[in-house]
Write a protein that holds these residues in place. Structure first.
Motif, PDB file in Angstrom:
ATOM      1  N   LEU A   6      -0.550  -4.741   3.490  1.00 20.78           N
ATOM      2  CA  LEU A   6      -1.463  -4.276   2.458  1.00 20.78           C
ATOM      3  C   LEU A   6      -1.980  -2.889   2.806  1.00 20.78           C
ATOM      4  O   LEU A   6      -3.161  -2.591   2.689  1.00 20.78           O
ATOM      5  CB  LEU A   6      -2.647  -5.254   2.315  1.00 20.78           C
ATOM      6  N   ALA A  18      -0.798   0.624  -6.669  1.00 19.30           N
ATOM      7  CA  ALA A  18      -0.482  -0.519  -5.815  1.00 19.30           C
ATOM      8  C   ALA A  18      -1.354  -1.716  -6.154  1.00 19.30           C
ATOM      9  O   ALA A  18      -0.874  -2.858  -6.185  1.00 19.30           O
ATOM     10  CB  ALA A  18      -0.650  -0.127  -4.347  1.00 19.30           C
ATOM     11  N   ARG A  22       0.391  -5.111  -7.378  1.00 22.35           N
ATOM     12  CA  ARG A  22       0.248  -6.320  -6.564  1.00 22.35           C
ATOM     13  C   ARG A  22      -0.508  -7.420  -7.311  1.00 22.35           C
ATOM     14  O   ARG A  22      -0.219  -8.607  -7.125  1.00 22.35           O
ATOM     15  CB  ARG A  22      -0.441  -5.991  -5.242  1.00 22.35           C
ATOM     16  N   LEU A  25       2.011  -8.956  -9.528  1.00 18.98           N
ATOM     17  CA  LEU A  25       2.922  -9.751  -8.703  1.00 18.98           C
ATOM     18  C   LEU A  25       2.298 -11.096  -8.343  1.00 18.98           C
ATOM     19  O   LEU A  25       2.958 -12.138  -8.426  1.00 18.98           O
ATOM     20  CB  LEU A  25       3.271  -8.972  -7.431  1.00 18.98           C
ATOM     21  N   ALA A  26       1.025 -11.081  -7.954  1.00 14.29           N
ATOM     22  CA  ALA A  26       0.381 -12.302  -7.487  1.00 14.29           C
ATOM     23  C   ALA A  26      -0.043 -13.230  -8.623  1.00 14.29           C
ATOM     24  O   ALA A  26       0.051 -14.453  -8.492  1.00 14.29           O
ATOM     25  CB  ALA A  26      -0.846 -11.945  -6.642  1.00 14.29           C
ATOM     26  N   SER A 201       5.217 -10.138   5.674  1.00 11.62           N
ATOM     27  CA  SER A 201       5.031  -9.404   4.423  1.00 11.62           C
ATOM     28  C   SER A 201       5.451 -10.256   3.226  1.00 11.62           C
ATOM     29  O   SER A 201       4.766 -10.287   2.196  1.00 11.62           O
ATOM     30  CB  SER A 201       5.848  -8.106   4.446  1.00 11.62           C
ATOM     31  N   MET A 205       3.233 -11.420   0.054  1.00 12.50           N
ATOM     32  CA  MET A 205       3.561 -10.990  -1.303  1.00 12.50           C
ATOM     33  C   MET A 205       3.948 -12.150  -2.210  1.00 12.50           C
ATOM     34  O   MET A 205       3.473 -12.239  -3.353  1.00 12.50           O
ATOM     35  CB  MET A 205       4.713  -9.972  -1.261  1.00 12.50           C
ATOM     36  N   ARG A 210      -0.373 -15.719   0.217  1.00 18.23           N
ATOM     37  CA  ARG A 210      -0.968 -14.809  -0.765  1.00 18.23           C
ATOM     38  C   ARG A 210      -2.482 -14.961  -0.772  1.00 18.23           C
ATOM     39  O   ARG A 210      -2.999 -16.069  -0.837  1.00 18.23           O
ATOM     40  CB  ARG A 210      -0.402 -15.087  -2.161  1.00 18.23           C
ATOM     41  N   ASP A 380       7.962  -4.529   0.505  1.00 20.74           N
ATOM     42  CA  ASP A 380       6.609  -4.245   0.951  1.00 20.74           C
ATOM     43  C   ASP A 380       6.259  -2.777   0.748  1.00 20.74           C
ATOM     44  O   ASP A 380       5.156  -2.429   0.315  1.00 20.74           O
ATOM     45  CB  ASP A 380       6.451  -4.626   2.421  1.00 20.74           C
ATOM     46  N   TYR A 383       5.672  -2.128  -3.063  1.00 22.22           N
ATOM     47  CA  TYR A 383       4.404  -2.625  -3.582  1.00 22.22           C
ATOM     48  C   TYR A 383       3.196  -1.961  -2.925  1.00 22.22           C
ATOM     49  O   TYR A 383       2.076  -2.106  -3.404  1.00 22.22           O
ATOM     50  CB  TYR A 383       4.326  -4.149  -3.423  1.00 22.22           C
ATOM     51  N   THR A 384       3.412  -1.233  -1.855  1.00 18.73           N
ATOM     52  CA  THR A 384       2.326  -0.521  -1.214  1.00 18.73           C
ATOM     53  C   THR A 384       2.096   0.851  -1.852  1.00 18.73           C
ATOM     54  O   THR A 384       0.965   1.306  -2.015  1.00 18.73           O
ATOM     55  CB  THR A 384       2.602  -0.334   0.290  1.00 18.73           C
TER      56      THR A 384
END
Length: 391
Positions: A6, A18, A22, A25-26, A201, A205, A210, A380, A383-384
């Motif tokens: 993260l 980001a 994210r 994504l989550a 990671s 993710m 998570r 990773d 998404y960062t």
């Protein structure tokens, strides 16, 4: 250079992008007002980031389902989701006997994978053969997707800043520039990291961790590695040497190790040692036999689980993570092995650990595990800092 789980990107624009990506994504698909609430970014800022990320092909809008038993008037609501069918991430995982090739979508799902035995004895020969098979693999499985890049994962000591496998004891590789070699031969932007860090990671993710700010990932295969996440960041240390647990004195005192000592964790728990004790060709054969009622095979796996449990208890005492995730076939497939690991943690850790809730098997059991590890090295980073990644 590889980012952390993260990691904070370089500027406010990247940080906001980001955060939005994210969150989708989550929790996605999500409406823009929900994104604003989750991320703390203004509605106007969320709209700008969603437009930008959609322009990069990372987000897609779709009509939201209407609320149940309600008629809605006005402009139809839309929700944002990851555009999982636009891009592909390719991965190479380098193991003791073989390499795993994989193609993943942006949600970390394995689209295709293939194992190829190492051909040749020298690292350069093995990497060249792997790159040749990767080119063929891409022709068959890219299927119109835009390639994001190549993630490379391996056990042992891996330095992502140089792309080198610094030390892989079971392969006998030392200071091998795997990243530069595969980047040149594949023609893809390439990032390299240790597989325990990559899987940490992936768990953060896409998996069971998570929302966790701290976790330890323990990988037990032919090599034994750990990854530590604290405060949402991977702990690497100088030269990315953090997480070296292979030679902790946790095994039987009469078990010799290649390092010259005895009783090392890896020498006792490595797959080659377990399969030799069980008289089986592979760890999968041992797990299958144990699952079918072979008491000798089960005893071997339970003994391995006890050693893993001792390591896990030590890691809880030193790090005290919210969760500790174990990637090991017996623990993934057999409840009896999970119970033994948790019992060891409960008995040995001084931190009063609720082991049933905090010691968890990997979210990626079976053949997909190594492909997920490799692809997660690239995902990773994406998404960062999505803007820098796809600039």
């Amino acid at each position: 250079m590889t980012t952390s789980v993260l990691a904070v990107p370089r500027d406010h624009r990247s940080t906001s992008a980001a955060a939005v990506l994210r969150a989708v994504l989550a929790r996605g698909p999500l409406a823009r007002d929900s994104l604003a609430e989750l991320t703390g970014i203004s509605p106007a800022g969320v709209s700008r980031q969603c437009a930008s990320l959609a322009g990069l092909g990372l987000l897609t809008a779709r009509p939201a389902a209407p609320p149940a038993n309600r008629r809605t008037a006005g402009r139809p609501r839309t929700e944002l989701d990851i555009a999982a069918d636009r891009h592909a991430v390719f991965g190479v995982h380098i193991a003791h006997h073989f390499a795993t090739l994989a193609a993943l979508d942006l949600r970390g799902r394995v689209l295709a994978s293939e194992r190829i035995p190492h051909r040749g004895g020298e690292p350069e020969q093995i990497l060249a053969g792997t790159a040749a098979r990767l080119r063929e693999f891409r022709r068959r499985h890219q299927r119109g997707r835009i390639p994001v890049g190549l993630g490379v994962a391996s056990g042992g000591w891996v330095d992502p800043d140089t792309g080198a496998i610094v030390e892989h004891s079971s392969l006998g590789w030392y200071d091998v520039p795997a990243g530069p070699i595969l980047a040149e031969l594949s023609g893809l932007p390439t990032r390299v990291d240790g597989h325990a860090r990559a899987l940490a990671s992936a768990e953060a993710m896409f998996g069971i961790a998570r929302g966790c700010g701290s976790l330890v990932h323990l990988f037990v295969g032919n090599v034994v590695d750990a990854a530590i996440v604290s405060g949402g960041r991977l702990c690497r240390g100088p030269g990315s040497a953090a997480g070296t647990v292979a030679h902790l004195p946790l095994g039987a005192l009469d078990t010799p190790c290649a390092c010259g000592r005895s009783g090392c964790f890896e020498a006792d728990a490595a797959e080659w040692a377990v399969t030799a004790r069980a008289g089986r060709a592979s760890i999968a054969d041992v797990v299958d036999a144990a699952g079918s009622g072979d008491p000798a095979a089960l005893d071997v796996l339970l003994a391995r689980a006890r050693v893993i449990g001792r390591a896990a208890a030590l890691l809880f005492d030193v790090v005290n993570p919210e969760v500790l995730v174990v990637a090991e076939p017996g623990i993934a497939g057999l409840p009896a092995c999970r119970d033994v690991v948790r019992a060891e943690v409960s008995a040995r850790s001084r931190g009063r650990v609720d082991a049933a809730a905090r010691v968890l098997p990997t979210s990626f059991p079976g053949r997909d595990l190594l492909g997920v590890a490799a692809g997660a090295v690239q995902l990773d980073a994406l998404y960062t800092d999505p803007h820098a990644f796809l600039a």
